[in-house]
Design a protein around this motif. Structure first.
Motif, short mmCIF file in Angstrom:
data_model
loop_
_atom_site.label_atom_id
_atom_site.label_comp_id
_atom_site.label_asym_id
_atom_site.label_seq_id
_atom_site.Cartn_x
_atom_site.Cartn_y
_atom_site.Cartn_z
N CYS A 33 80.06 -106.63 12.44
CA CYS A 33 79.23 -106.18 13.56
C CYS A 33 79.94 -105.07 14.33
O CYS A 33 79.34 -104.02 14.59
CB CYS A 33 78.93 -107.37 14.48
SG CYS A 33 78.16 -106.90 16.05
N THR A 34 81.18 -105.29 14.66
CA THR A 34 81.94 -104.28 15.41
C THR A 34 81.99 -102.97 14.65
O THR A 34 81.78 -101.89 15.22
CB THR A 34 83.36 -104.80 15.69
OG1 THR A 34 83.27 -106.01 16.45
CG2 THR A 34 84.18 -103.77 16.46
N GLN A 35 82.23 -103.03 13.35
CA GLN A 35 82.32 -101.82 12.53
C GLN A 35 80.96 -101.12 12.44
O GLN A 35 80.88 -99.90 12.54
CB GLN A 35 82.82 -102.16 11.13
CG GLN A 35 82.98 -100.96 10.24
CD GLN A 35 83.61 -101.30 8.90
OE1 GLN A 35 84.00 -102.44 8.65
NE2 GLN A 35 83.71 -100.32 8.03
N LEU A 36 79.89 -101.88 12.25
CA LEU A 36 78.57 -101.28 12.05
C LEU A 36 77.95 -100.76 13.34
O LEU A 36 77.04 -99.92 13.29
CB LEU A 36 77.64 -102.29 11.38
CG LEU A 36 78.05 -102.72 9.97
CD1 LEU A 36 77.13 -103.81 9.46
CD2 LEU A 36 78.09 -101.54 9.01
N LEU A 37 78.43 -101.21 14.48
CA LEU A 37 77.90 -100.72 15.75
C LEU A 37 78.10 -99.21 15.91
O LEU A 37 77.41 -98.57 16.69
CB LEU A 37 78.55 -101.45 16.93
CG LEU A 37 77.98 -102.82 17.26
CD1 LEU A 37 78.84 -103.52 18.29
CD2 LEU A 37 76.54 -102.70 17.73
N GLU A 38 79.03 -98.65 15.14
CA GLU A 38 79.30 -97.22 15.20
C GLU A 38 78.23 -96.39 14.49
O GLU A 38 78.17 -95.18 14.64
CB GLU A 38 80.65 -96.92 14.55
CG GLU A 38 81.82 -97.62 15.20
CD GLU A 38 83.11 -97.47 14.42
OE1 GLU A 38 83.14 -96.71 13.43
OE2 GLU A 38 84.10 -98.11 14.81
N ALA A 62 73.69 -108.11 18.82
CA ALA A 62 74.28 -107.00 19.60
C ALA A 62 73.29 -105.85 19.79
O ALA A 62 73.23 -105.26 20.87
CB ALA A 62 75.55 -106.50 18.92
N LEU A 63 72.51 -105.54 18.76
CA LEU A 63 71.56 -104.42 18.83
C LEU A 63 70.18 -104.83 19.34
O LEU A 63 69.32 -103.97 19.55
CB LEU A 63 71.41 -103.76 17.46
CG LEU A 63 72.65 -103.07 16.89
CD1 LEU A 63 72.38 -102.57 15.48
CD2 LEU A 63 73.07 -101.92 17.80
N LYS A 64 69.99 -106.15 19.47
CA LYS A 64 68.67 -106.68 19.88
C LYS A 64 67.58 -106.21 18.90
O LYS A 64 66.50 -105.79 19.30
CB LYS A 64 68.34 -106.29 21.31
CG LYS A 64 69.29 -106.89 22.33
CD LYS A 64 68.92 -106.50 23.74
CE LYS A 64 69.76 -107.17 24.78
NZ LYS A 64 71.16 -106.93 24.75
N GLY A 127 68.36 -95.22 8.37
CA GLY A 127 69.25 -95.96 9.26
C GLY A 127 69.18 -97.46 9.07
O GLY A 127 69.73 -98.21 9.88
N SER A 128 68.56 -97.92 8.00
CA SER A 128 68.45 -99.35 7.74
C SER A 128 69.74 -99.91 7.16
O SER A 128 70.48 -99.23 6.46
CB SER A 128 67.33 -99.65 6.74
OG SER A 128 66.08 -99.38 7.29
#
Length: 179
Positions: A33-38, A62-64, A127-128
Motif C-alpha cells: 500500500c505504501t509503495q503503490l500510493l505513489e 487508504a485511497l477510499k 491507472g488500474s
C-alpha cells in the motif's frame, strides 16, 4: 498511451480460494500500500480469492476506492485432481498451450481470460491495479514475451508488480521491485 499495474498477491497460507494471508503477507500488504500510493491509481480490480482481496485492501482503504471483483483474474486450475508430478504438468503447459490435465484449464483459455481483462483495463481504466495469481500472471507475461517461461515463473515473488503500458498497439511490460 495507457498504463496499468498487474500484481501478484502477498504471501498466503494456502491455495484454497478462502486462504488468508500469513502474518508476513499482511505486513507485505501494508508495505505494498505504501509503495503503490505513489502511483496515479484510478481503479482496483481483483481476483475474488481472499488472498488477492486482502493484498489490496489496505490500498483500497487508504485511497477510499472500491475493489471490483473479477472472476477472470482467479488462478488457473491446473487439474481437478491432485497430481504428484504437478510441476512437470505445469511446465508442459508453457510448451503446449492446449495441454490440459483432468478437469484443468489450458494455458490458452487462461491466457485469453486474463488478456481480456488487461485489454479492457488498458482501454477503459488507465491507472488500474489488477491483483491476480502467480500462474495466471506468468501465462500473461509469457503471451507478451515468449522468453518468460516456466523457469521464470518460478522466480515470481509474493507480492510482485508489473507495469503494463500500451502505446498504440504495442504492449510494454516493466518489472517493478516490490519494496
Amino acid at each position: 498511451m495507457s498504463t496499468i499495474y498487474l500484481i501478484r498477491h502477498c504471501e498466503t497460507t494456502g491455495q484454497a480460494p478462502d486462504a488468508p494471508l500469513t502474518p508476513g503477507g499482511e505486513e507485505q500488504a501494508r508495505r505494498l500500500c505504501t509503495q503503490l500510493l505513489e502511483l496515479p491509481i484510478t481503479h482496483l480490480i481483483s481476483s475474488p480469492y481472499r488472498r488477492a482481496l486482502d493484498s489490496i485492501q489496505p490500498l483500497a482503504t487508504a485511497l477510499k476506492l472500491p475493489i471490483t471483483r473479477e472472476d477472470a483474474l482467479k488462478e488457473r486450475q491446473l487439474s481437478a485432481v491432485p497430481l504428484d508430478d504437478w510441476q512437470d504438468h505445469l511446465r508442459q503447459t508453457f510448451f503446449d498451450p492446449d495441454y490440459t490435465c483432468p478437469g484443468g484449464e489450458s494455458s490458452r483459455i487462461a491466457t485469453e481470460r486474463i488478456t481480456r481483462v488487461v485489454d479492457e483495463a488498458l482501454q477503459q481504466h488507465d491507472g488500474s491495479i489488477l491483483v491476480t495469481h502467480g500462474n495466471l500472471l506468468s501465462l500473461y507475461l509469457h503471451s507478451i514475451d515468449p522468453t518468460f517461461g516456466f523457469e521464470e515463473s518460478l522466480q515470481l515473488k509474493n507480492p510482485d508488480i508489473f507495469k503494463v503500458t500500451r502505446i498504440q498497439k504495442q504492449t510494454i511490460i516493466e518489472h517493478l521491485v516490490a519494496f
